[in-house]
Design an enzyme around this catalytic site. Structure first.
Site, PDB file in Angstrom:
ATOM      1  N   GLU A   1      68.862 -36.325   4.263  1.00 16.57           N
ATOM      2  CA  GLU A   1      69.211 -35.586   3.039  1.00 16.57           C
ATOM      3  C   GLU A   1      70.067 -34.145   3.745  1.00 16.57           C
ATOM      4  OE1 GLU A   1      66.405 -34.642  -0.047  1.00 16.57           O
ATOM      5  OE2 GLU A   1      65.404 -36.478   0.275  1.00 16.57           O
TER       6      GLU A   1
ATOM      7  N   GLU B   1      68.458 -40.502  -6.536  1.00 17.41           N
ATOM      8  CA  GLU B   1      67.245 -40.148  -6.853  1.00 17.41           C
ATOM      9  C   GLU B   1      67.013 -40.281  -8.398  1.00 17.41           C
ATOM     10  OE1 GLU B   1      65.174 -36.971  -5.169  1.00 17.41           O
ATOM     11  OE2 GLU B   1      63.240 -37.336  -5.844  1.00 17.41           O
TER      12      GLU B   1
ATOM     13  N   TYR C   1      68.766 -28.563   3.334  1.00 15.00           N
ATOM     14  CA  TYR C   1      69.584 -27.943   2.387  1.00 15.00           C
ATOM     15  C   TYR C   1      70.130 -26.605   2.819  1.00 15.00           C
ATOM     16  CZ  TYR C   1      68.369 -32.043  -0.274  1.00 15.00           C
ATOM     17  OH  TYR C   1      68.169 -33.256  -0.642  1.00 15.00           O
TER      18      TYR C   1
ATOM     19  N   ASN D   1      61.315 -36.768  -3.674  1.00 17.63           N
ATOM     20  CA  ASN D   1      60.084 -36.520  -4.056  1.00 17.63           C
ATOM     21  C   ASN D   1      59.765 -37.693  -5.232  1.00 17.63           C
ATOM     22  OD1 ASN D   1      60.416 -34.432  -2.300  1.00 17.63           O
ATOM     23  ND2 ASN D   1      60.891 -33.000  -3.972  1.00 17.63           N
TER      24      ASN D   1
ATOM     25  N   ASN E   1      58.774 -40.049   1.872  1.00 18.21           N
ATOM     26  CA  ASN E   1      59.957 -38.894   1.782  1.00 18.21           C
ATOM     27  C   ASN E   1      59.048 -37.723   2.313  1.00 18.21           C
ATOM     28  OD1 ASN E   1      62.373 -37.969   0.840  1.00 18.21           O
ATOM     29  ND2 ASN E   1      61.046 -36.942  -0.231  1.00 18.21           N
ATOM     30  N   GLU E   2      59.655 -36.870   3.101  1.00 21.74           N
ATOM     31  CA  GLU E   2      59.254 -35.538   3.217  1.00 21.74           C
ATOM     32  C   GLU E   2      57.716 -35.291   3.146  1.00 21.74           C
ATOM     33  OE1 GLU E   2      61.350 -32.871   0.615  1.00 21.74           O
ATOM     34  OE2 GLU E   2      63.220 -33.117   1.969  1.00 21.74           O
TER      35      GLU E   2
ATOM     36  N   GLN F   1      72.915 -35.051  -3.385  1.00 23.40           N
ATOM     37  CA  GLN F   1      72.803 -36.515  -3.690  1.00 23.40           C
ATOM     38  C   GLN F   1      74.312 -36.767  -4.271  1.00 23.40           C
ATOM     39  OE1 GLN F   1      69.502 -37.419  -6.416  1.00 23.40           O
ATOM     40  NE2 GLN F   1      68.233 -36.317  -5.111  1.00 23.40           N
TER      41      GLN F   1
HETATM   42  O1  AHR Z   1      67.111 -34.003  -3.013  1.00 23.01           O
HETATM   43  C1  AHR Z   1      66.627 -33.288  -4.080  1.00 23.01           C
HETATM   44  C2  AHR Z   1      65.093 -33.375  -3.276  1.00 23.01           C
HETATM   45  O2  AHR Z   1      65.239 -32.405  -2.102  1.00 23.01           O
HETATM   46  C3  AHR Z   1      64.520 -34.584  -3.007  1.00 23.01           C
HETATM   47  O3  AHR Z   1      63.715 -35.215  -3.949  1.00 23.01           O
HETATM   48  C4  AHR Z   1      63.425 -34.253  -1.770  1.00 23.01           C
HETATM   49  O4  AHR Z   1      63.295 -35.239  -0.893  1.00 23.01           O
HETATM   50  C5  AHR Z   1      63.984 -32.741  -1.332  1.00 23.01           C
HETATM   51  O5  AHR Z   1      62.913 -32.093  -1.068  1.00 23.01           O
END
Ligand code: AHR
Length: 518
Positions: free
Chosen positions: A304, A27, A253, A72, A172-173, A359
């Site tokens: 992700e 990103e 995450y 994001n 995205n999200e 990432q």
């Molecule tokens: O990977 C970091 C961020 O985590 C990304 O930009 C977003 O999609 C997620 O919230």
């Protein structure tokens, strides 16, 4: 000593492992692009400014596909800012990460980097501030041969041949209020449907025709299963887009840090928590499929996933290019949880056909770089590299009598009085019929050594080819530019009884990887 039996049979398969399960993500965030993959003037940089030392490590990780440009960042990004002569590209405020985007690196640089790094590009279109037409035009820029203003622009920018990008995330999200241009599920579902339709048309796909070069479209699912809108978001979005898309995305995450203390057991239960999350999304997809009377199978793109150590929120923007952001340094304990997450992805390979470790470089990443300097491999690098290099073919079902420990699997569903339980011994077993190999990834999340007996039936007469183990007396040990302390160590190969069974002694808190051939 604790004892565990794990049984697997070659005929009981979960599914075929798609190599895209080992994808990753770059990103425009912090030093992922600038000083990560791209650093003109670095001693290892090629004529494009791409760091060759980083490319070598990515090859070692055997990442087949990389998602780009966000994240994001995507929702405030105009892809046209990142093409054409560098000197005329605008410098913008990046309102997702409160830094400055110079646009020196954009779509054409990414495509060139992918070619040199030997990875497949996975692109994302902006559904926050971007329009359906912007999305379609990006497909045209990347995939249309020529003869239109947009595709001829690509020629002018140095690429005669279309890039032929197949995998596309539609936003995205979009469920997250933190997203620039956040939408409700209904709004996003409608917009994503229109985007999918016009993106396909821009790719030359007529309804019902041209299946070979079809785009693989990924619609945005819940950002995580703690969202208030989960799993309604997923249902509504899918009900709007089911026939037009190929994948629903999932993100998750797992967090553990001194800044946000939580019981270690909950963190160690992450692999089982991820399995629960996938289970709910699997059920939601099946529900929508049944409701729509559809024959089509939408799959999951877990685009992700990682460990993310929560750092104190920033109070002020850093309006500069490539600030140090989200540069988590992973502990040995993080690597153990990380390997468990990989096992969960493998054990759900029938529906999770694509996944992106988020990432790849510097930002919550397995590879770290120094500006003008060296690199190091994080603790998480190793389970990823072993599994992406070896876990091919099929994943097989396992039956295990492992003990469990109390863990808050799926936070909102569990309660402190009645915690859920996670497995102490966590495994994934893969079988490649072409290579005639069986691989085993094994975790011991217990505080005691565990004697694990593997009963591997119907594979043929197996002999051990490789056995490595990651363990450490210090759960918080990390690697650094000075020293990669936490790496797998080779173990003495076990001898198999009748070519099918062996007993291993797993140290407390360890990850082991074994390869057998027949
Ligand atoms: O990977 C970091 C961020 O985590 C990304 O930009 C977003 O999609 C997620 O919230």
């Amino acid at each position: 000593m604790k004892r565990t039996k794990i049984f697997a049979d070659a005929n009981l398969t979960i599914g075929t492992i798609d190599p895209h399960l080992f994808g990753s993500f770059i990103e425009h965030l912090g030093r992922a692009v600038y000083e990560g993959i791209y650093e003109p003037g670095h001693p290892t940089a090629d004529e494009n400014g791409f760091r060759r030392d980083v490319i070598d490590l990515i090859r070692e990780l055997r990442v087949p596909l990389v998602r780009y440009p966000g994240g994001n960042f995507l929702s405030g990004y105009n892809w046209r800012d990142g093409i054409g002569p560098r000197e005329s590209r605008p410098v913008r405020l990046d309102l997702a990460w409160f830094s400055t985007e110079t646009n020196e690196f954009g779509t054409d640089e990414f495509m060139k980097w992918c070619r040199i790094a030997g990875v497949e590009p996975m692109m994302a279109v902006n559904m926050g501030t971007g329009s359906v037409l912007d999305a379609a035009r990006l497909v045209e820029y990347c995939n249309h041969a020529g003869g239109t203003t947009i595709s001829d622009l690509r020629h002018e920018n140095g690429a005669q041949e279309p890039y032929g990008v197949k995998y596309w995330c539609i936003g995205n999200e979009m469920d997250g209020p933190w997203q620039i241009g956040h939408l409700s599920a209904e709004e996003y579902g409608r917009k994503a449907l229109e985007a999918a339709k016009v993106m396909r048309w821009s790719n030359g796909e007529m309804d019902g025709g041209n299946t070979n070069d079809r785009l693989r479209l990924i619609v945005s699912g819940s950002s995580n299963h703690e969202m208030e809108t989960f799993p309604e978001w997923d249902r509504i979005v899918l009900e709007n887009t089911y026939e037009a898309v190929d994948f629903l995305s999932m993100h998750r995450y797992y967090m553990y840090s001194a800044a946000r203390p939580r019981p270690l057991e909950d963190f160690l239960g992450s692999a089982d928590d991820m399995a629960e999350f996938i289970g709910t999304i699997r059920a939601t997809i099946e529900y929508v499929r049944a409701k729509l009377r559809s024959d089509k199978r939408v799959r999951i793109s877990f685009d992700e996933w990682n460990i993310w150590t929560v750092t104190a929120p920033r109070k002020e923007p850093i309006w500069k290019r490539a600030p140090h952001l989200l540069e988590d340094v992973y502990t040995f304990q993080d690597a153990l949880v990380f390997a468990g997450l990989m096992n969960t992805l493998l054990n759900n390979c029938d529906i999770v056909r694509l996944a992106c470790l988020a990432q790849l470089v510097n930002v919550i990443a397995p590879i770290m770089t120094q500006k003008g300097g060296g690199t190091f491999r994080q603790t998480s690098f190793f389970p990823f590299a072993y599994l992406s290099n070896n876990a091919s073919g099929e994943c097989v079902r396992t039956i295990s009598d492992t003990d469990t420990f109390p863990a808050l699997v799926v936070p909102k569903r569990g309660s402190e009085n009645a915690p859920n339980r996670a497995r102490i011994i966590n495994e994934a077993i893969t079988h490649d019929r072409t290579k005639r190999e069986v691989c085993v990834s094994l975790l011991n999340y217990g505080q005691e050594a565990n004697e694990v007996t593997l009963e591997l039936r119907s594979f043929g007469s197996l002999s051990a080819k490789e056995y490595v183990e990651m363990t450490s007396g210090d759960l918080f040990a990390v690697n650094s530019f000075e020293c990669e302390r936490i790496v797998p160590h080779a173990k003495e190969l076990p001898v198999l009884k009748d070519g099918s069974s062996c007993t291993l002694s797993l140290p407390p808190m360890s990850w082991s990887f074994l390869k057998f051939s027949y």
